[in-house]
Design an enzyme around this catalytic site. Sequence first.
Site, PDB file in Angstrom:
ATOM      1  N   GLU A  90       0.831  -1.195   0.000  1.00 46.06           N
ATOM      2  CA  GLU A  90       0.000   0.000   0.000  1.00 46.06           C
ATOM      3  C   GLU A  90       0.870   1.251   0.000  1.00 46.06           C
ATOM      4  O   GLU A  90       2.048   1.191   0.331  1.00 46.06           O
ATOM      5  CB  GLU A  90      -0.937   0.013   1.215  1.00 46.06           C
ATOM      6  CG  GLU A  90      -0.235   0.140   2.544  1.00 46.06           C
ATOM      7  CD  GLU A  90      -1.187   0.064   3.744  1.00 46.06           C
ATOM      8  OE1 GLU A  90      -2.375  -0.248   3.573  1.00 46.06           O
ATOM      9  OE2 GLU A  90      -0.707   0.334   4.863  1.00 46.06           O
ATOM     10  N   LYS A 102      -5.562   8.740   8.606  1.00 44.12           N
ATOM     11  CA  LYS A 102      -4.510   8.218   7.732  1.00 44.12           C
ATOM     12  C   LYS A 102      -5.198   7.356   6.675  1.00 44.12           C
ATOM     13  O   LYS A 102      -6.022   6.502   7.009  1.00 44.12           O
ATOM     14  CB  LYS A 102      -3.527   7.384   8.541  1.00 44.12           C
ATOM     15  CG  LYS A 102      -2.397   6.778   7.751  1.00 44.12           C
ATOM     16  CD  LYS A 102      -1.496   6.040   8.732  1.00 44.12           C
ATOM     17  CE  LYS A 102      -0.374   5.331   8.093  1.00 44.12           C
ATOM     18  NZ  LYS A 102       0.484   4.691   9.100  1.00 44.12           N
TER      19      LYS A 102
END
Length: 179
Positions: A90, A102
Amino acid sequence: MLKQVSLISFLVFSCYMGAESQDLKHLTNELQVNVAASRVWELYRHLGISRLAAQQLQNVIHNVQVLEGDGGVGTKLKLTFAPGNSSYTERFIEIDDEKKVKVAKGLEGGCLAIGCSVQIVRLEIIEKTSDSCIIRSDIGYAVKEEFEANDPKPNIQLLAVAAQIAKRFLESSETSASL
């Protein structure tokens, strides 16, 4: 001039996120933690929660590797799982210190390997009181048309377990600090 740049940045980001978020399905987990939101955010903001989870879940997470970056926006992180050595990669696309949010976009592995076209992980620390908060973990995903019959889904269990680990770690260190 600054307003124009801000507006342009907002429009570009909105278009990017709009393209990513169209028709996303969501899996969400919430967990209350009896620690100040700022302390929980310190753990979640960069790489702390990934490293703590890997340390505590060695039978599940074989390795956490930072492919690029330092934990801020643009950081590319690869998790390799045991025992089959499957992996998930990711990139952190948003870190908002004010909102304690986040966001990471899945690049490879996870549900992308089984028929999803998009996987967005959103972690949010929500203040309840001065000494408690909620860890909200959300995975937004879209399924490729040709895989819809199989109904592939990401697994939110790892994020839920990571939140439990964070809770145990932070609440026990909070207790130790107050003794």
